[in-house]
Enzyme design. Structure first.
Site, mmCIF file in Angstrom:
data_model
loop_
_atom_site.group_PDB
_atom_site.id
_atom_site.type_symbol
_atom_site.label_atom_id
_atom_site.label_comp_id
_atom_site.label_asym_id
_atom_site.label_seq_id
_atom_site.Cartn_x
_atom_site.Cartn_y
_atom_site.Cartn_z
ATOM 1 N N HIS A 1 0.729 -0.967 -0.064
ATOM 2 C CA HIS A 1 -0.037 0.084 -0.066
ATOM 3 C C HIS A 1 0.862 1.146 -0.007
ATOM 4 C CE1 HIS A 1 -3.157 2.952 1.137
ATOM 5 N NE2 HIS A 1 -4.224 1.992 0.710
ATOM 6 N N GLU B 1 -7.929 -5.502 -0.147
ATOM 7 C CA GLU B 1 -8.300 -6.403 -1.179
ATOM 8 C C GLU B 1 -8.162 -7.664 -1.091
ATOM 9 O OE1 GLU B 1 -9.983 -4.318 -2.948
ATOM 10 O OE2 GLU B 1 -8.804 -3.343 -4.526
#
Ligand code: ACO
Length: 363
Positions: free
Chosen positions: A246, A302
């Site tokens: 991320h 996700e």
């Protein structure tokens, strides 16, 4: 110059704070763990829009307004159900939202939010050779989507799980799609244009397009004992592991745990599938730590999104558009915020191309 705009602050917001070092997400004053899965999506949307939209927002008012908006969207967008057939689900949604106009409603944030589940469900059914199902304005937003998609009232647990997912992903700082929405809003192009642009940014695998590929990865691995070798081979080939890493988080994405607990609840304490995913996650985290020791790479939202949406019974091509179904609440709240500033977003670039030859220096 900062190639990926890392660390560049482009707005002040009252909507959310993403603390990448601590792995904390605050949504309008509350940690995500305290509200997602505990309050319905409509209540989170009301929190986000409160004080920014031109009307007083309450959870009950949002639920009613979204019901009306779903019904209006079903009528407005019916001519586009058939033409959307040849497109993937996310492309179809782009077409559907582009078919709306700000002039269709005095409250386009409701219309566009209501349109997403309607268009997704209807076009998915048309593709399967089934007739679209009209919305039930009295139902909850998540439950009505599942009903319109599958043609039957969803089990309470599945509707709860999808609702908790929408609430978990409804807002997340200055991510790529939200930034896109704010740039478009800053030109005064209107809500619909800004949301269509945001959807375009969400589509990519580096942003909202990852959860389908997460399941592709689990399929390719097949069994827990194959995980370590498969993952190492991917990294050796220079490919990225979907559902990990991320830009902001240096630790585990807090939304991953919220979603994992919803999956566990949906599967009444767990399942072989969840245990397999956990084994893959363990191997991936260990391999990434060896691969990039200087850059902490951990599980992002996700990974468990994929497990949750699969458990709810959605096709993987619906995963990214369903992300949009939740995130649109954040996009539209940011659009309100941006419009209030009245300031056009217009950064600069450094020209590194050839320069015209100066006539005075020519021989
Ligand atoms: N697998 C393998 N390597 C990775 C991964 C990953 N998942 N993520 C980052 N890296 C590598 C990068 O290739 C980079 O290596 P390099 O320095 O040799 O080029 C290094 O780690 C550092 O990368 P960052 O600068 O931290 O990554 P960036 O901020 O550009 O990207 C992103 C963040 C796009 C999310 C990235 O981690 C990624 O591609 N992950 C996989 C796709 C994914 O899960 N997307 C969903 C993100 S969550 C969301 O948007 C809702």
């Amino acid at each position: 110059m900062q190639a990926g705009l890392d660390g560049v602050v482009v707005a002040e917001t009252t909507l959310s704070e993403v603390d990448g070092a601590a792995g904390r997400l605050i949504l309008r004053g509350s940690p995500v763990e305290a509200i997602a899965g505990r309050e319905p999506f409509e209540s989170l949307a009301a929190r986000l829009w409160q004080g920014l939209s031109p009307i007083g927002e309450t959870p009950e008012g949002v639920r009613r307004a979204l019901g009306t908006a779903r019904r209006q969207a079903f009528e407005l967008l019916a001519p586009l159900f058939e033409p959307a057939k040849r497109l993937s689900a996310i492309e179809a949604l782009r077409l559907g939202l582009a078919g709306l106009s700000d002039a269709d409603s005095e409250t386009p944030h409701y219309l566009v939010t209501g349109a997403i589940p309607v268009f997704l469900a209807a076009t998915s059914r048309v593709k399967r050779g089934l007739a679209p199902i009209a919305p039930d304005p009295d139902a909850g937003h998540a439950a009505d989507f599942l009903r319109m998609l599958h043609g039957r009232t969803p089990e309470e647990e599945a509707a709860y799980a999808l609702d908790a997912y929408l609430a978990t992903v409804c807002e997340h700082g200055m991510n790529a799609s939200t930034f896109t929405a704010r740039v478009i809003a800053s030109t005064q192009a209107g809500t619909i244009a800004a949301v269509v642009g945001a959807l375009g940014a969400l589509k990519g695998p580096l942003h909202g397009g990852a959860p389908g590929p997460v399941l592709d990865m689990l399929d390719a691995i097949g069994t827990p004992e194959r995980a370590a070798d498969w993952i190492q081979a991917e990294l050796d080939a220079g490919r990225r592991l979907m559902g990990f890493g991320h830009r902001i988080y240096r630790v585990r994405d807090p939304r991953a745990d919220v979603l994992k607990s919803v999956v566990r609840r949906l599967q009444r304490g767990g399942s072989e599938r969840l245990a397999f995913a956990e084994a893959v996650e363990r191997e991936a985290r260990a391999a990434l730590a060896r691969h990039k020791p200087e850059r902490p790479l951990d599980t992002n939202v996700e990974f468990y999104t994929a497990l949750l949406l699969e458990a709810v019974g959605l096709d993987r091509e619906l995963f990214t558009p369903v992300f949009a179904m939740g995130r649109v609440a954040g996009w539209t709240a940011h659009i309100f915020e941006q419009e209030r500033t009245g300031r056009l977003m217009r950064p600069q670039s450094t020209y590194v191309g050839p320069r015209p030859v100066d006539a005075t220096t020519r021989a």
